[in-house]
Design an enzyme around this catalytic site. Structure first.
Site, mmCIF file in Angstrom:
data_model
loop_
_atom_site.group_PDB
_atom_site.id
_atom_site.type_symbol
_atom_site.label_atom_id
_atom_site.label_comp_id
_atom_site.label_asym_id
_atom_site.label_seq_id
_atom_site.Cartn_x
_atom_site.Cartn_y
_atom_site.Cartn_z
ATOM 1 N N ASP A 46 0.854 -1.176 0.000
ATOM 2 C CA ASP A 46 0.000 0.000 0.000
ATOM 3 C C ASP A 46 0.901 1.240 0.000
ATOM 4 O OD1 ASP A 46 -2.414 1.588 0.428
ATOM 5 O OD2 ASP A 46 -1.744 1.781 2.498
ATOM 6 N N ASP A 48 -0.426 5.025 1.053
ATOM 7 C CA ASP A 48 -0.794 5.945 2.130
ATOM 8 C C ASP A 48 -0.668 5.275 3.492
ATOM 9 O OD1 ASP A 48 -1.445 8.166 0.514
ATOM 10 O OD2 ASP A 48 -3.417 7.325 0.074
#
Length: 291
Positions: A46, A48
């Site tokens: 991922d 963020d």
């Protein structure tokens, strides 16, 4: 590599903020990845609050959409409505007491609303670079170093983000980490002339539909059967679920908010949970034997 490792080979795993679901299973997974070497490995992560820090001295870090909103080109009505959407849906996303199905529906609604909100706004894509420059040191400590090592070892990195792909790319370029082994799967802006027209992808990617989106994107898994997976949400833990020919998946979860209420669910989904760790120390230490 022929030597099998033990937990004693990884001092960082003994830290108080590190939680391990099953030490025997973890060691088996790590040894499989190390024994098979870099030619069988890829990283799926991922962006963020995973590649970026979750906070700096208690101040929450902005998401890629949050950074995008720092652009001087965006009209006030967009900023106001985007803030309303964030205030409505972000609490749902991180609430440990709301079911995954409810969260998934809410995230879908959020992304569809965000898509519509972007339409007909005049925007110069070169603005992304300017925003990235003023965003500062947002990447986790050690991210640049581990990306450099993965690039040297020719290990593919899939950055799988429910955020704004254009901003993700700008941040990685700003920090000299957008190597040729890095692929970004995310929500990229669509343009109609000099105006925005929502996202390029027909189905916006959100935290809880990544596993469905992955089936169409993670083709490289056919040749690389071992995965180091990193995320900050229980939805991220499923990013490679349903992909065929996966041999070993080592899942590392970063947890900061609602720790007490969320830890058990994180422990169910991730092999290692790092509580309030703003570094890449653990994944770097695990991979250093083959990188």
């Amino acid at each position: 590599m022929s030597k099998r490792v033990t937990l004693d080979d990884f001092p960082a795993l003994k830290s108080k903020h590190v939680y391990i679901k099953d030490k025997d299973t973890l060691l088996k997974t790590i040894n499989t990845i190390l024994q098979d070497g870099t030619s069988n490995l890829q990283v799926v992560t991922d962006f963020d609050l995973t590649l970026t820090k979750q906070h700096i001295n208690g101040t929450h870090m902005l998401s890629s959409f949050g950074m995008f909103k720092k652009s001087k080109q965006l009209p006030q009505h967009y900023l106001d409505e985007a803030k309303e959407l964030y205030n409505k849906y972000r609490p749902i996303e991180i609430d440990p007491y709301i079911s995954v199905n409810e969260k998934s529906d809410a995230m879908r609604d959020w992304m569809l609303a965000a898509n519509n909100l972007l339409k007909d706004i005049e925007f110069d894509p070169n603005e992304m670079e300017k925003v990235a420059l003023i965003s500062g040191n947002v990447l986790r400590d050690g991210t640049e170093e581990i990306f450099k090592k993965l690039h040297k070892a020719k290990v593919p990195i899939i950055v799988f983000s429910a955020g704004l792909g254009d901003m993700v790319e700008a941040i990685l370029k700003c920090h000299n980490t957008f190597y040729d082994n890095v692929q970004i799967i995310s929500n990229f802006l669509k343009y109609n002339g000099n105006k925005l027209d929502g996202f390029k992808n027909n189905v916006p990617i959100h935290t809880f539909n990544k596993n469905e989106c992955a089936k169409n994107h993670l083709k490289v898994l056919r040749n690389r059967h071992n995965v180091l997976l990193m995320g900050d949400s229980i939805g991220d833990a499923d990013m490679v679920e349903g992909i065929k020919d996966v041999k070993a998946v080592l899942k590392i979860g970063f947890l900061y908010e609602h720790v007490e209420a969320s830890l058990d669910s994180f422990m169910e989904k991730f092999d290692i949970v790092l509580v309030d760790d703003q570094t890449m120390q653990v994944p770097t230490e695990i991979l250093q034997s083959i990188l």
